[in-house]
Write a protein that holds these residues in place. Structure first.
Motif, mmCIF file in Angstrom:
data_model
loop_
_atom_site.group_PDB
_atom_site.id
_atom_site.type_symbol
_atom_site.label_atom_id
_atom_site.label_comp_id
_atom_site.label_asym_id
_atom_site.label_seq_id
_atom_site.Cartn_x
_atom_site.Cartn_y
_atom_site.Cartn_z
ATOM 1 N N PHE A 108 0.820 -1.203 0.000
ATOM 2 C CA PHE A 108 0.000 0.000 0.000
ATOM 3 C C PHE A 108 0.859 1.261 0.000
ATOM 4 C CE2 PHE A 108 -2.105 3.372 2.469
ATOM 5 C CZ PHE A 108 -3.206 3.598 1.671
ATOM 6 N N ILE A 109 1.854 1.299 0.869
ATOM 7 C CA ILE A 109 2.688 2.499 0.985
ATOM 8 C C ILE A 109 3.452 2.762 -0.308
ATOM 9 C CG2 ILE A 109 4.731 3.440 2.147
ATOM 10 C CD1 ILE A 109 3.628 2.115 4.720
ATOM 11 N N VAL A 110 4.058 1.718 -0.861
ATOM 12 C CA VAL A 110 4.826 1.901 -2.102
ATOM 13 C C VAL A 110 3.909 2.357 -3.228
ATOM 14 C CG1 VAL A 110 6.173 0.712 -3.876
ATOM 15 C CG2 VAL A 110 6.676 0.324 -1.455
ATOM 16 N N PHE A 111 2.762 1.699 -3.384
ATOM 17 C CA PHE A 111 1.838 2.089 -4.450
ATOM 18 C C PHE A 111 1.338 3.510 -4.259
ATOM 19 C CE2 PHE A 111 -2.583 2.704 -5.715
ATOM 20 C CZ PHE A 111 -2.474 2.524 -7.077
ATOM 21 N N TYR A 112 0.901 3.818 -3.049
ATOM 22 C CA TYR A 112 0.284 5.119 -2.804
ATOM 23 C C TYR A 112 1.294 6.256 -2.940
ATOM 24 C CZ TYR A 112 -3.550 7.955 -1.122
ATOM 25 O OH TYR A 112 -4.567 8.861 -1.037
ATOM 26 N N MET A 113 2.475 6.070 -2.398
ATOM 27 C CA MET A 113 3.496 7.120 -2.515
ATOM 28 C C MET A 113 3.877 7.340 -3.974
ATOM 29 S SD MET A 113 6.020 6.417 0.721
ATOM 30 C CE MET A 113 7.154 7.732 0.279
ATOM 31 N N ARG A 114 3.984 6.256 -4.730
ATOM 32 C CA ARG A 114 4.430 6.380 -6.122
ATOM 33 C C ARG A 114 3.327 6.938 -7.015
ATOM 34 N NH1 ARG A 114 8.426 7.753 -9.127
ATOM 35 N NH2 ARG A 114 8.194 6.954 -11.212
ATOM 36 N N GLU A 115 2.137 6.381 -6.924
ATOM 37 C CA GLU A 115 1.063 6.764 -7.839
ATOM 38 C C GLU A 115 0.395 8.081 -7.471
ATOM 39 O OE1 GLU A 115 0.276 5.369 -10.765
ATOM 40 O OE2 GLU A 115 2.028 4.111 -10.384
ATOM 41 N N VAL A 116 0.134 8.280 -6.206
ATOM 42 C CA VAL A 116 -0.570 9.494 -5.785
ATOM 43 C C VAL A 116 0.410 10.615 -5.500
ATOM 44 C CG1 VAL A 116 -2.148 10.474 -4.081
ATOM 45 C CG2 VAL A 116 -2.507 8.156 -4.902
ATOM 46 N N GLY A 117 1.478 10.292 -4.783
ATOM 47 C CA GLY A 117 2.424 11.323 -4.390
ATOM 48 C C GLY A 117 3.495 11.622 -5.424
ATOM 49 N N LYS A 118 3.638 10.740 -6.420
ATOM 50 C CA LYS A 118 4.662 10.906 -7.469
ATOM 51 C C LYS A 118 6.056 11.038 -6.853
ATOM 52 C CE LYS A 118 1.399 11.179 -10.596
ATOM 53 N NZ LYS A 118 0.775 9.933 -10.897
ATOM 54 N N ILE A 119 6.347 10.208 -5.864
ATOM 55 C CA ILE A 119 7.619 10.246 -5.161
ATOM 56 C C ILE A 119 8.551 9.222 -5.790
ATOM 57 C CG2 ILE A 119 8.683 9.888 -2.890
ATOM 58 C CD1 ILE A 119 6.045 10.893 -1.685
#
Length: 160
Positions: A108-119
């Motif tokens: 969840f953290i990896v997906f959310y940070m990458r897709e939503v946060g563009k980190i």
């Protein structure tokens, strides 16, 4: 928006009424020899919910009649950000029985940070690894509270 507030208050009123009746069934009185009954605190909490929701319902109906329905519950274009939180969270919760909390949190953290946060990927993986490992150390090792490990939990037990 006012209709949504009223319906939510009605829902919470029903939940409060269910809790109130169950607290009465359990016994909510204070016995001088043993203290409060098992339903003592739930009774008064449910009573507070019922009183608060009743006031909210009456106030909402009064405003609905006087001022109309008000703004829509979800503004135009507001559904997409809600779904960006709701869908990944639902997937994470549904993965917990299979992968366990730690691996599900990592995904969840990896997906959310990458897709939503563009980190950047490196930061995503660092946080994605450090957060579940810290959860494991704090709860499973220090407090001795095992978090859900899922079907695959025996495959990834940390050595410390």
């Amino acid at each position: 928006m006012r209709k949504a507030n009223i319906w939510l208050a009605v829902f919470l009123f029903v939940l409060g009424a269910i809790c109130l009746f169950d607290a009465v069934r359990l016994g909510f009185r204070w016995d001088p020899t043993i203290g409060p009954g098992p339903g003592y605190l739930p009774f008064y909490l449910a009573l507070g919910v019922i009183i608060g929701t009743t006031l909210t319902i009456f106030k909402g109906i009064k405003k609905l009649k006087a001022e109309g329905p008000g703004k829509p519950l979800i503004q135009e274009g507001g559904l997409k950000p809600i779904l960006w939180v709701l869908i990944p969270s639902t997937v994470m919760v549904s993965l917990i029985p299979i992968l366990g909390l730690h691996v599900s949190a990592f995904v969840f953290i990896v997906f959310y940070m990458r897709e939503v946060g563009k980190i950047e990927w490196v930061k995503c993986f660092m946080v994605g690894i450090l957060f579940p490992v810290s959860l494991y150390i704090i709860f499973d090792r220090l407090f001795l509270i095992p978090l859900p490990s899922g079907w695959l939990g025996s495959l990834y037990t940390l050595p410390f």
